[in-house]
Design a protein around this motif. Structure first.
Motif, PDB file in Angstrom:
ATOM      1  N   ALA A 182     -12.290  16.564  67.596  1.00 53.65           N
ATOM      2  CA  ALA A 182     -12.349  18.141  68.156  1.00 53.65           C
ATOM      3  C   ALA A 182     -11.344  18.137  69.132  1.00 53.65           C
ATOM      4  CB  ALA A 182     -13.720  18.044  68.901  1.00 53.65           C
ATOM      5  N   ALA A 183     -10.912  17.195  69.829  1.00 54.97           N
ATOM      6  CA  ALA A 183      -9.710  17.237  70.531  1.00 54.97           C
ATOM      7  C   ALA A 183      -8.510  17.335  69.914  1.00 54.97           C
ATOM      8  CB  ALA A 183      -9.621  16.055  71.588  1.00 54.97           C
ATOM      9  N   ASN A 184      -8.498  16.774  68.913  1.00 52.24           N
ATOM     10  CA  ASN A 184      -7.355  16.830  67.803  1.00 52.24           C
ATOM     11  C   ASN A 184      -6.983  18.092  67.372  1.00 52.24           C
ATOM     12  OD1 ASN A 184      -6.350  14.093  68.362  1.00 52.24           O
ATOM     13  ND2 ASN A 184      -7.304  13.234  66.395  1.00 52.24           N
ATOM     14  N   VAL A 185      -8.244  18.777  66.912  1.00 51.94           N
ATOM     15  CA  VAL A 185      -8.108  19.971  66.236  1.00 51.94           C
ATOM     16  C   VAL A 185      -7.667  20.922  67.217  1.00 51.94           C
ATOM     17  CG1 VAL A 185      -9.456  21.844  65.110  1.00 51.94           C
ATOM     18  CG2 VAL A 185      -9.849  19.349  64.417  1.00 51.94           C
ATOM     19  N   ALA A 186      -8.407  20.954  68.600  1.00 53.65           N
ATOM     20  CA  ALA A 186      -8.011  21.950  69.542  1.00 53.65           C
ATOM     21  C   ALA A 186      -6.519  21.888  69.966  1.00 53.65           C
ATOM     22  CB  ALA A 186      -8.830  21.567  70.824  1.00 53.65           C
ATOM     23  N   ALA A 187      -5.951  20.462  69.838  1.00 52.83           N
ATOM     24  CA  ALA A 187      -4.639  20.364  70.277  1.00 52.83           C
ATOM     25  C   ALA A 187      -3.547  20.802  69.187  1.00 52.83           C
ATOM     26  CB  ALA A 187      -4.293  18.834  70.377  1.00 52.83           C
ATOM     27  N   LEU A 188      -4.160  20.757  67.772  1.00 54.65           N
ATOM     28  CA  LEU A 188      -3.286  21.089  66.666  1.00 54.65           C
ATOM     29  C   LEU A 188      -3.220  22.652  66.581  1.00 54.65           C
ATOM     30  CD1 LEU A 188      -4.223  18.936  63.863  1.00 54.65           C
ATOM     31  CD2 LEU A 188      -1.888  19.187  64.825  1.00 54.65           C
ATOM     32  N   TYR A 189      -4.324  23.473  67.092  1.00 48.99           N
ATOM     33  CA  TYR A 189      -4.445  24.806  67.306  1.00 48.99           C
ATOM     34  C   TYR A 189      -3.766  25.207  68.322  1.00 48.99           C
ATOM     35  CZ  TYR A 189      -7.038  25.766  62.874  1.00 48.99           C
ATOM     36  OH  TYR A 189      -7.741  25.672  61.802  1.00 48.99           O
ATOM     37  N   THR A 190      -3.371  24.541  69.264  1.00 51.66           N
ATOM     38  CA  THR A 190      -2.578  24.808  70.505  1.00 51.66           C
ATOM     39  C   THR A 190      -1.214  24.971  70.324  1.00 51.66           C
ATOM     40  OG1 THR A 190      -4.408  24.162  71.881  1.00 51.66           O
ATOM     41  CG2 THR A 190      -2.343  24.402  72.956  1.00 51.66           C
ATOM     42  N   HIS A 191      -0.534  23.955  69.614  1.00 42.90           N
ATOM     43  CA  HIS A 191       0.996  23.744  69.450  1.00 42.90           C
ATOM     44  C   HIS A 191       1.219  22.844  68.385  1.00 42.90           C
ATOM     45  CE1 HIS A 191       5.171  23.010  70.258  1.00 42.90           C
ATOM     46  NE2 HIS A 191       5.148  23.852  71.353  1.00 42.90           N
ATOM     47  N   TYR A 192       2.298  23.117  67.424  1.00 44.90           N
ATOM     48  CA  TYR A 192       2.286  22.445  66.225  1.00 44.90           C
ATOM     49  C   TYR A 192       2.868  20.925  66.590  1.00 44.90           C
ATOM     50  CZ  TYR A 192       2.069  27.007  63.744  1.00 44.90           C
ATOM     51  OH  TYR A 192       1.558  28.139  63.216  1.00 44.90           O
ATOM     52  N   PHE A 193       3.496  20.725  67.720  1.00 51.34           N
ATOM     53  CA  PHE A 193       3.985  19.537  68.088  1.00 51.34           C
ATOM     54  C   PHE A 193       2.931  18.500  68.221  1.00 51.34           C
ATOM     55  CE2 PHE A 193       8.331  21.243  69.444  1.00 51.34           C
ATOM     56  CZ  PHE A 193       8.809  21.138  67.879  1.00 51.34           C
ATOM     57  N   ALA A 194       1.465  18.854  68.452  1.00 51.73           N
ATOM     58  CA  ALA A 194       0.636  18.158  68.740  1.00 51.73           C
ATOM     59  C   ALA A 194       0.331  17.178  67.554  1.00 51.73           C
ATOM     60  CB  ALA A 194      -0.569  18.869  68.989  1.00 51.73           C
ATOM     61  N   LEU A 195       0.878  17.383  66.500  1.00 51.17           N
ATOM     62  CA  LEU A 195       0.964  16.516  65.168  1.00 51.17           C
ATOM     63  C   LEU A 195       1.532  15.252  65.359  1.00 51.17           C
ATOM     64  CD1 LEU A 195       0.425  16.506  61.874  1.00 51.17           C
ATOM     65  CD2 LEU A 195       2.575  17.437  61.785  1.00 51.17           C
ATOM     66  N   LEU A 220     -12.291   1.604  60.641  1.00 51.67           N
ATOM     67  CA  LEU A 220     -11.650   1.923  59.217  1.00 51.67           C
ATOM     68  C   LEU A 220     -12.443   3.102  59.017  1.00 51.67           C
ATOM     69  CD1 LEU A 220      -9.736   1.501  56.962  1.00 51.67           C
ATOM     70  CD2 LEU A 220     -11.572   0.050  56.046  1.00 51.67           C
ATOM     71  N   LEU A 221     -13.575   3.247  58.793  1.00 54.74           N
ATOM     72  CA  LEU A 221     -14.304   4.286  58.422  1.00 54.74           C
ATOM     73  C   LEU A 221     -14.246   5.640  59.300  1.00 54.74           C
ATOM     74  CD1 LEU A 221     -17.591   2.742  56.934  1.00 54.74           C
ATOM     75  CD2 LEU A 221     -15.563   3.436  55.770  1.00 54.74           C
ATOM     76  N   GLY A 222     -14.408   5.160  60.745  1.00 58.63           N
ATOM     77  CA  GLY A 222     -14.099   6.401  61.712  1.00 58.63           C
ATOM     78  C   GLY A 222     -12.819   6.786  61.505  1.00 58.63           C
ATOM     79  N   SER A 223     -11.818   6.230  61.704  1.00 63.13           N
ATOM     80  CA  SER A 223     -10.166   6.842  61.426  1.00 63.13           C
ATOM     81  C   SER A 223     -10.228   7.487  60.479  1.00 63.13           C
ATOM     82  CB  SER A 223      -9.348   5.661  61.791  1.00 63.13           C
ATOM     83  OG  SER A 223      -9.483   4.608  60.545  1.00 63.13           O
ATOM     84  N   LEU A 224     -10.699   7.157  59.199  1.00 58.18           N
ATOM     85  CA  LEU A 224     -10.629   7.847  57.735  1.00 58.18           C
ATOM     86  C   LEU A 224     -11.475   8.988  58.004  1.00 58.18           C
ATOM     87  CD1 LEU A 224     -10.664   4.997  55.098  1.00 58.18           C
ATOM     88  CD2 LEU A 224      -8.675   6.439  55.929  1.00 58.18           C
ATOM     89  N   ALA A 225     -12.747   9.135  58.510  1.00 59.97           N
ATOM     90  CA  ALA A 225     -13.554  10.124  58.319  1.00 59.97           C
ATOM     91  C   ALA A 225     -12.933  11.454  59.511  1.00 59.97           C
ATOM     92  CB  ALA A 225     -14.913   9.810  58.997  1.00 59.97           C
ATOM     93  N   SER A 226     -12.257  11.070  60.604  1.00 63.70           N
ATOM     94  CA  SER A 226     -11.678  11.606  61.510  1.00 63.70           C
ATOM     95  C   SER A 226     -10.395  12.385  61.035  1.00 63.70           C
ATOM     96  CB  SER A 226     -11.364  10.868  62.925  1.00 63.70           C
ATOM     97  OG  SER A 226     -10.628  11.845  63.664  1.00 63.70           O
ATOM     98  N   ALA A 227      -9.640  11.517  60.417  1.00 65.72           N
ATOM     99  CA  ALA A 227      -8.318  12.464  59.682  1.00 65.72           C
ATOM    100  C   ALA A 227      -8.549  13.267  58.669  1.00 65.72           C
ATOM    101  CB  ALA A 227      -7.550  11.013  59.087  1.00 65.72           C
ATOM    102  N   PHE A 228      -9.771  12.965  57.726  1.00 56.55           N
ATOM    103  CA  PHE A 228     -10.149  14.052  56.729  1.00 56.55           C
ATOM    104  C   PHE A 228     -10.785  15.083  57.434  1.00 56.55           C
ATOM    105  CE2 PHE A 228     -13.550  15.465  54.001  1.00 56.55           C
ATOM    106  CZ  PHE A 228     -12.850  16.054  52.931  1.00 56.55           C
ATOM    107  N   ALA A 229     -11.614  14.989  58.515  1.00 58.11           N
ATOM    108  CA  ALA A 229     -12.332  16.242  59.155  1.00 58.11           C
ATOM    109  C   ALA A 229     -11.178  17.036  59.759  1.00 58.11           C
ATOM    110  CB  ALA A 229     -13.353  15.738  60.217  1.00 58.11           C
ATOM    111  N   THR A 230     -10.339  16.385  60.548  1.00 56.37           N
ATOM    112  CA  THR A 230      -9.067  17.284  60.957  1.00 56.37           C
ATOM    113  C   THR A 230      -8.245  17.957  60.085  1.00 56.37           C
ATOM    114  OG1 THR A 230      -8.922  15.339  62.736  1.00 56.37           O
ATOM    115  CG2 THR A 230      -7.123  16.824  62.531  1.00 56.37           C
ATOM    116  N   LEU A 231      -7.972  17.257  58.859  1.00 60.28           N
ATOM    117  CA  LEU A 231      -7.340  17.935  57.700  1.00 60.28           C
ATOM    118  C   LEU A 231      -8.128  18.866  57.499  1.00 60.28           C
ATOM    119  CD1 LEU A 231      -4.865  17.982  55.827  1.00 60.28           C
ATOM    120  CD2 LEU A 231      -6.191  16.538  54.376  1.00 60.28           C
ATOM    121  N   LEU A 232      -9.516  19.034  57.017  1.00 63.24           N
ATOM    122  CA  LEU A 232     -10.318  20.326  56.707  1.00 63.24           C
ATOM    123  C   LEU A 232     -10.260  21.109  57.595  1.00 63.24           C
ATOM    124  CD1 LEU A 232     -12.103  20.542  54.071  1.00 63.24           C
ATOM    125  CD2 LEU A 232     -13.920  19.775  55.423  1.00 63.24           C
ATOM    126  N   LEU A 233     -10.565  20.841  58.808  1.00 65.15           N
ATOM    127  CA  LEU A 233     -10.535  22.028  59.854  1.00 65.15           C
ATOM    128  C   LEU A 233      -9.246  22.476  60.201  1.00 65.15           C
ATOM    129  CD1 LEU A 233     -13.041  19.918  62.306  1.00 65.15           C
ATOM    130  CD2 LEU A 233     -13.600  22.211  61.145  1.00 65.15           C
TER     131      LEU A 233
END
Length: 485
Positions: A182-195, A220-233
């Protein structure tokens, strides 16, 4: 036996008292940060970027979405500012208070991150103090832009990653990974350089997995799931991300001069926006020396505590992980920002503000470690004196730069407020107003709403392709018909 019982009972009480003292000091530091950011909050005029924030945030949500899709920033900050204006109004003080809020929230957050990395209350208090008095964070804590919000979200994301990696309880693991996402998605929707903050985090996670032969399944599973969810959102906004990293008409074509950019970043990290270059170079050299001392102390401590582990990178002991985390945080996002900006030279040192907390954490951790080492009376005195002098130097630089920001007109923002007031007081009925450049209209309209004004050129944002030629004569003649001036 009775004495042993009394000693056992006194230790928790002592621990509680020290915890209360630390909590009280953290509250004092947080209040100091609040006071520094509220002081003279509306003393300076809004400048162009701030005026644009207000102009955009005054639109409806669907209009904000459409406009930011074609602009250089995502919409989350503008959504939030839109709601903030509904609640608190659009005075300069109210508008800037949102940035104050995120700047103040960052103070206890950086304390928590220092605790996670160094397990040291002193390091946490020093990190909190340094960010509380940082001229860089005070300056942007008094600006109607998204930079303190972005810095807070990136630091929050990084702290949640550390917690998720270390989580042991089964119920806590999915909660922490979800909060991190959630924090990553919020940062990405705040500024592109959050990437680029996500990029450093990904490298850090891969390093841990490689060292441990990909055995922590939850990591391993948590980081992959988080990356997939961030990409999807973030998928709905992805096309605009790629457009943003293309050509930018608000800057002339060309390439970055890296030596000048690196100097700007050094001056920015040392004194923020309120030091001149000649003085800033001296201050940056002093702060850089303190940084190198602190970094060497942390490397020394990590080396002494090293216990080599088996893995793909068996030469990387676990004791180096906090330092690896901070160095990636400090260096990788700016490097990627410079790489992206190199052939499309729209760059300002404030873009790398997202990495500044890492520098402060390295300094705070190094100073705390230096202060707390115990090897003999003379060594203790010398190390104590060195750490105290280094801290005084950093606080002195902050005080000097912050004083400039408050009181030196040379560092004032563009004073649209005074210009608008003067024009409104002196304009005659047979005169009109022409704004050059025309894209400045949002901040002009904030201070002079409802009046007649003409835009030269007529553009919603700065566009270097809209250069003026003799064709403007027709526009000028039309605007000035029946006007004396």
């Amino acid at each position: 036996m009775c004495m042993e019982m009394r000693d056992a009972e006194s230790r928790p009480a002592s621990t509680d008292r020290s915890g209360l003292v630390v909590a009280a000091l953290l509250v004092v530091i947080t209040l100091l940060a609040l006071g520094l950011r509220l002081y003279r909050l509306d003393n300076q005029s809004l400048w162009y970027d701030e005026g644009f924030s207000v102009y955009l945030s005054a639109m409806d949500i669907d209009q904000i979405t459409a406009r930011t899709a074609a602009d250089i920033q995502p919409p989350l900050y503008y959504y939030l500012l839109h709601g903030w204006i509904q609640l608190f109004g659009d005075t300069e003080w109210a508008l800037r208070a949102l940035s104050v809020l995120f700047g103040v929230f960052t103070v206890p957050l950086i304390y928590a991150v220092a605790q996670l990395l160094f397990r040291s209350r002193l390091a946490g208090l020093l990190a909190a103090l340094l960010i509380a008095v940082s001229p860089l964070h005070i300056w942007y804590g008094q600006e109607v832009r998204m930079y303190t919000m972005l810095t807070f979200l990136c630091l929050l994301s990084s702290s949640l990653l550390l917690l998720a990696i270390r989580a042991q309880r089964p119920w806590a693991i999915p909660i922490l990974w979800a909060a991190y996402t959630a924090a990553n998605v919020a940062a990405l929707y705040t500024h592109y350089f959050a990437l680029f903050v996500l990029a450093f985090q990904a490298v850090y996670v891969l390093a841990i997995l490689a060292v441990q032969r990909f055995r922590p399944l939850h990591l391993l599973l948590g980081s992959l799931a988080s990356a997939f969810a961030t990409l999807l959102l973030y998928l709905p906004w992805m096309p605009y991300l790629f457009t943003r990293y293309g050509a930018d008409a608000s800057y002339w074509p060309g390439k970055l001069k890296l030596h000048e950019v690196l100097l700007d970043i050094a001056l920015f990290f040392a004194g923020g926006e309120s030091v001149t270059e000649p003085i800033g170079i001296v201050l940056a050299l002093g702060c850089g020396l303190v940084f190198l001392v602190c970094l060497s102390v942390l490397v020394s401590d990590a080396t002494r505590a090293a216990q080599p582990v088996e893995g793909v990178f068996g030469f990387l002991p676990v004791s180096y992980f906090p330092l690896l985390f901070l160095l990636l945080y400090l260096l990788l996002p700016p490097a990627l920002i410079l790489a992206v900006s190199y052939n499309s030279p729209k760059f300002n040192a404030r873009y790398v503000m997202i990495s500044h907390p890492a520098l402060l954490l390295i300094v705070a951790g190094g100073l705390a470690a230096l202060w707390q080492r115990r090897t003999g009376y003379l060594g203790n005195v010398l190390r104590g004196a060195l750490s105290a002098l280094a801290l005084l130097l950093l606080l002195g630089v902050s005080a000097y730069a912050t004083r400039n920001a408050y009181a030196d007109p040379a560092f004032s923002r563009a004073d649209f407020r005074s210009v608008a007031r003067y024009v409104r007081q002196h304009i005659e009925p047979d005169e009109t107003i022409i704004l050059t450049s025309g894209h400045m209209f949002p901040v002009w309209d904030y201070y002079a709403p409802g009046g007649e004004r003409h835009l030269l050129p007529d553009s919603p944002t700065l566009d270097t392709n809209l250069t003026l030629d003799f064709s403007i004569a027709q526009e000028l003649n039309r605007w000035l018909a029946d006007k004396r001036g």
